[in-house]
Design an enzyme around this catalytic site. Structure first.
Site, PDB file in Angstrom:
ATOM      1  N   THR A 191       0.752  -1.235   0.136  1.00  0.00           N
ATOM      2  CA  THR A 191       0.176  -0.191  -0.024  1.00  0.00           C
ATOM      3  C   THR A 191       1.028   1.415   0.037  1.00  0.00           C
ATOM      4  O   THR A 191       1.669   1.333   0.840  1.00  0.00           O
ATOM      5  CB  THR A 191      -0.966  -0.022   1.284  1.00  0.00           C
ATOM      6  OG1 THR A 191      -1.573  -1.149   1.118  1.00  0.00           O
ATOM      7  CG2 THR A 191      -1.663   1.065   1.245  1.00  0.00           C
TER       8      THR A 191
ATOM      9  N   LYS B  87      -6.769   1.307  -3.648  1.00  0.00           N
ATOM     10  CA  LYS B  87      -6.591   0.827  -2.294  1.00  0.00           C
ATOM     11  C   LYS B  87      -6.627   1.590  -0.967  1.00  0.00           C
ATOM     12  O   LYS B  87      -6.993   1.451  -0.061  1.00  0.00           O
ATOM     13  CB  LYS B  87      -5.281   0.152  -2.433  1.00  0.00           C
ATOM     14  CG  LYS B  87      -4.816  -0.597  -0.899  1.00  0.00           C
ATOM     15  CD  LYS B  87      -5.603  -1.649  -0.615  1.00  0.00           C
ATOM     16  CE  LYS B  87      -5.368  -2.023   0.804  1.00  0.00           C
ATOM     17  NZ  LYS B  87      -3.964  -2.802   0.943  1.00  0.00           N
TER      18      LYS B  87
ATOM     19  N   LYS C 190       0.141   3.994   9.344  1.00  0.00           N
ATOM     20  CA  LYS C 190       0.774   4.335   8.099  1.00  0.00           C
ATOM     21  C   LYS C 190      -0.172   4.869   6.922  1.00  0.00           C
ATOM     22  O   LYS C 190      -0.115   5.706   6.414  1.00  0.00           O
ATOM     23  CB  LYS C 190       1.602   3.040   7.581  1.00  0.00           C
ATOM     24  CG  LYS C 190       2.094   3.101   5.935  1.00  0.00           C
ATOM     25  CD  LYS C 190       2.797   1.679   5.693  1.00  0.00           C
ATOM     26  CE  LYS C 190       1.896   0.582   5.528  1.00  0.00           C
ATOM     27  NZ  LYS C 190       1.149   0.669   4.229  1.00  0.00           N
TER      28      LYS C 190
END
Length: 312
Positions: A104, A180, A248
């Protein structure tokens, strides 16, 4: 899902044999690909070899002769290191090979990595994944992919083996990454909402098992409530998806939104809770640990809430 690959001579390498990568490597091997696994942790490489795969001691060895390289590392920085770091594989990849990037990351970084790799005559498929370790092991992931037609064609045997659904979202890297991030926005906020709700229910003195039963049959349910709250009810915060992942990922969403001058107040609020949980020592614990944080802040009683955070 088990798929028989017609081109059984296809060679693949999986870089990163963590909870997702190991299952993805198994799925490709089960489908008939010749798979080599690499990880910085030698024990998981040995486990993959013991289960019938090949193992490599170095990145360059892993990609030797491989048509498809699937990278299942944590983030953009690790992906860049795999490709272009001191031991990077970009110069060692076979002509015409495809690099399938599953980490990602910010879409702009995905585009940059693709441009650098394609300048060497190689293919880059932006292919973030969703579904968790159990679906990875079954070959039932959802893959949100974008890239050139040539990249898709080169990666097809691996995609068919690893995924129940492959969404072909565009012909340029970065589109898959953007999809995503929308998924991660929703996932991170939904987990935070689920943990807030179950801890609030505990503060009200409600039977939490009954709360789970009622909510999962009602309009307030979400996939994340249904999936994560059983961890809270069991008092088991073994990391299936860690707090740090959403530190994150929601951080990336916030950075993207700031660049576009787009407000994301729900993301900002959820990110603060993940940061607080990490700061409280729960960063490596399951992301359902947000419920523990709420409990600590409010005095609510949860099953096993006083267990020590995972320090391993």
């Amino acid at each position: 899902m088990s798929v028989n690959i017609e081109n059984r001579g296809s060679r693949a390498a999986v870089i990163g044999l963590g909870s997702m990568g190991f299952g993805m490597a198994q799925s490709m091997k089960r489908a008939g690909l010749d798979v080599t696994g690499y990880d910085i942790t030698q024990a998981v490489v040995e486990r993959f070899v013991a289960e019938g795969g090949r193992g490599a001691q170095a990145l360059a060895d892993a990609v030797e002769g491989a048509d498809i390289i699937v990278s299942v590392v944590v983030n953009a920085a690790q992906t860049e290191a795999v490709l272009f770091g001191p031991e990077g594989i970009a110069r060692a990849m076979e002509p015409g090979a495809v690099f399938v990037s599953s980490a990602t990351m910010d879409p702009a970084i995905a585009r940059s990595l693709a441009e650098r790799l394609e300048a060497l005559g190689l293919h880059y498929l932006d292919a973030p994944i969703s579904g968790g370790a159990a679906k990875a092991a079954k070959g039932e992931l959802t893959i949100m992919a974008s890239g050139t037609p040539e990249a898709f064609a080169a990666a097809r045997p691996a995609l068919d083996a690893m995924a129940a659904k492959v969404y072909e979202l565009g012909d340029a890297a970065g589109i898959g990454a953007a999809f995503k991030m929308i998924n991660q926005l929703l996932a991170g906020v939904h987990i935070a909402a689920a943990c807030e709700a179950i801890s609030f229910a505990a503060k009200q003195g409600l039977d939490l098992e009954k709360v789970y039963e009622v909510i999962t049959a009602s309009a307030g349910n979400s996939w994340m409530f249904e999936n994560r709250i059983p961890h809270v009810l069991a008092g088991d915060y073994t990391p299936l998806s860690a707090i740090e992942i959403f530190v994150k990922d929601l951080g990336i969403v916030q950075d993207m939104a700031r660049a576009e001058r787009y407000p994301v107040p729900l993301v900002a609020a959820a990110l603060q809770m993940y940061l607080a949980a990490s700061g409280a020592g729960m960063g490596r614990d399951d992301d359902s640990s947000l419920a523990r944080l709420y409990a600590q802040l409010s005095g609510a009683e949860l099953p096993g809430k006083n267990k020590e955070p995972n320090k391993s």
